[in-house]
Design an enzyme around this catalytic site. Sequence first.
Site, PDB file in Angstrom:
ATOM      1  N   GLU A  11       0.955  -1.427  -0.020  1.00  0.00           N
ATOM      2  CA  GLU A  11      -0.072  -0.027  -0.134  1.00  0.00           C
ATOM      3  C   GLU A  11       0.799   1.368  -0.376  1.00  0.00           C
ATOM      4  OE1 GLU A  11      -2.784  -0.344   3.399  1.00  0.00           O
ATOM      5  OE2 GLU A  11      -4.515  -1.918   2.248  1.00  0.00           O
TER       6      GLU A  11
ATOM      7  N   GLU B  78      -6.493  -7.986  -0.675  1.00  0.00           N
ATOM      8  CA  GLU B  78      -7.306  -7.792   1.107  1.00  0.00           C
ATOM      9  C   GLU B  78      -8.041  -7.731   1.353  1.00  0.00           C
ATOM     10  OE1 GLU B  78      -4.608  -5.444   3.729  1.00  0.00           O
ATOM     11  OE2 GLU B  78      -2.505  -5.958   2.593  1.00  0.00           O
TER      12      GLU B  78
ATOM     13  N   TRP C 263      -8.907  -1.094  13.125  1.00  0.00           N
ATOM     14  CA  TRP C 263      -9.105   0.767  13.134  1.00  0.00           C
ATOM     15  C   TRP C 263     -10.079   1.611  12.527  1.00  0.00           C
ATOM     16  CZ3 TRP C 263      -9.977   1.816   7.542  1.00  0.00           C
ATOM     17  CH2 TRP C 263     -10.117   0.344   7.070  1.00  0.00           C
TER      18      TRP C 263
ATOM     19  N   PHE D 222      -7.599  -7.974  16.635  1.00  0.00           N
ATOM     20  CA  PHE D 222      -8.703  -7.620  17.236  1.00  0.00           C
ATOM     21  C   PHE D 222      -9.243  -7.512  15.415  1.00  0.00           C
ATOM     22  CE2 PHE D 222      -7.749  -5.245  21.183  1.00  0.00           C
ATOM     23  CZ  PHE D 222      -8.017  -6.138  22.215  1.00  0.00           C
ATOM     24  N   HIS D 223      -8.246  -7.473  14.281  1.00  0.00           N
ATOM     25  CA  HIS D 223      -8.877  -7.721  13.506  1.00  0.00           C
ATOM     26  C   HIS D 223      -9.352  -9.448  13.377  1.00  0.00           C
ATOM     27  CE1 HIS D 223      -8.855  -6.786   8.905  1.00  0.00           C
ATOM     28  NE2 HIS D 223      -8.114  -6.059   9.071  1.00  0.00           N
TER      29      HIS D 223
END
Length: 673
Positions: free
Chosen positions: A153, A309, A317, A359-360
């Site tokens: 990215e 992705e 986020w 936490f993803h």
Amino acid sequence: MSSAVWPDLRSMAFGGDYNPEQWPREVWRDDVRLMREAGVNLVSIGIFSWALIEVREGEFDFSWLDEIIELLHENGIAVDLGTPTASPPAWFFANHPDARAVTADGVPLGFGSRGMASHSAPAYRDAAVRIATELAQRYGSHPAVVLWHVHNEYGVPVGEDFSDHSVREWRLWLQERYGTLDALNAAWGTAFWGQHYGEWAHVGAPATAPSVINPAQRLDFARFTDSQLRACFVAERDAIRAHSDRPITTNFMANQHNGCDLWAWAREVDIVSDDHYLWAADEEGEIGLAIAADLTRSVGGGAPWILMEHSTSAVNWQPRNVAKRRGEMARNSLSHVGRGADGILFFQWRAGRSGAEKFHSAMLPHAGETSRVFREVVDLGAKLGTLDEVLGSRVHADVAVLWDFESFWAQDLEWRPSVDVGHAERIRAFYERLWRDNITVDFALPGHDLSGYKLVIAPAQYLLSGADADNLNRYVEQGGTLVVSFFSAVVDENDAVHSGGFLAPLAPALGVTVEEHLPLREGDTGGVDFGGSTLTVDVWQEDLTLVGAETRGVYTDGPGTGGAAITRHRHGAGIGWYISTRPDADGLAAIMTEVYADAGIAPAELPTGVEAIRRRGVDADYLVAINHGTDAVSLPTSGVNLLTQDDIRGMLVLQPGDVAVVREPHTASGGGR
Ligand code: GAL
């Protein structure tokens, strides 16, 4: 049919980012067992592994990478090999403190997170090429490696850089662009506020200043940053190319405004790939997803692409990270497939226990292989496994929506007439109308050959060069239908107002110019009489000067009252519409009904909440149908639902939340609905 993505891809690519370095060896064996169960055939590795590959400057340890590549290969799982240059190691920043990127406020960015160094620092450029070369030499012809994933990215989290290295390169870039200081002074309009430059050495980056910085300078700095980032990519790509014949990509962030002009980037990659995450706050995230997917396909010239992705469920986020509900992951994935993707990958394979992304969601969540998410991943793998024949087929669109990064960069700068005017909002509004009408859309630049489209829409073309305006005028003259929304054709490529005034360059096609912008106060609404019905409008009105156009809508309420609001103009063989205000959704629907009639476009009458897109193959069409709604729906089609092998005779019934891919005989239009 063989895929244009890469020649020996036989099935939809399916998998995700894989970070085995975060796990002990016994977990690796579990990983490949579960990958096989899920039908995973491609994983991206090494993306953030620089510190574990080049352990000290110039000292490499490939042992773990050798091992995992062999393990994956033995299990029939192909590798998309990352170059880890988005995250230089601690030793790099310690050895090369001058290579740190610097913010507009002069703060050098520290370590302990992720993010590249200064795009212009020689030490960074050298180190990036060195590790890319080492990886390519070692794995460039390994049978497991089918794709290169350069960096991650570009543009985020580090894009614009105000370091000394960057400023030095910036001056060279400006010298190349303008040749002389006189030309730069003229382009930037430096007579304003006494900004005239007499020495190249005095030209700085647009760092924090007492007031608003010269917008032409800001726009050029955005162009420069984009070109420096692209140069970083090209340097790595060429280093790999010297040792490997495998295709090379870098993952884009379409529709996320990371400062990359993806039209230019797409010319540099072998395969276009994109990362897409839903905005949880958007209750119709599937529309934003469709925009990103259509943009990704469009920048690649319509070729099949890879979704590098997305998420199986929540991200970590956003302010409120909403989990995807049952079936949503499959609906998202199939929408990408419908819009041209030949591969569906996720961030990431196994949820990480440590670090900022714990936490993803992941393909294999913390809850393990019995979890709902993993069972849905297995099911998705099976579904994608039925779609081999879809590979390489293409989407056709009759409508183009203009998407011009440079124009967005300029429009987003400060001191515009109203903070309520946003390019993304206007694009979404027009796109949403087309999405609800099941009309397939390409995105395009105003300078492209648009002759293949029946309708071109410019929702936010604030910056328009004279040459691009000529192209749009010609498009209409030769029979096209063009719709232009307010605050378009305002400035040229230097962010200078067009001589002749706002919209003047498009006067031939539109038959109208703008005398004055009339922004509304926050929350105020106005009215427009459009063929006898009153449309509600807000944010913006204009005082128009007609130069040939007919008035189709008149302001009935607000500062423009009595003046023309919506115009239509016949120019040559085509028609140009101008909408000088922001109608609500119903108002835009009413206007677009007339526009469709002019353009000879018929919206598909499908039940609400159904998304239907066609890909055109050599021997058949593939109708990808998705039911986002809560009621069962029927839609007309005949063929075979590849996901279930059911014969469909005339009517496909889709249960709430369900998806189908129907192989149909070629349709007359051969295109999207
Ligand atoms: C992407 C990034 C991944 C991961 C993901 C989380 O933007 O490329 O590395 O951070 O976001 O959603």
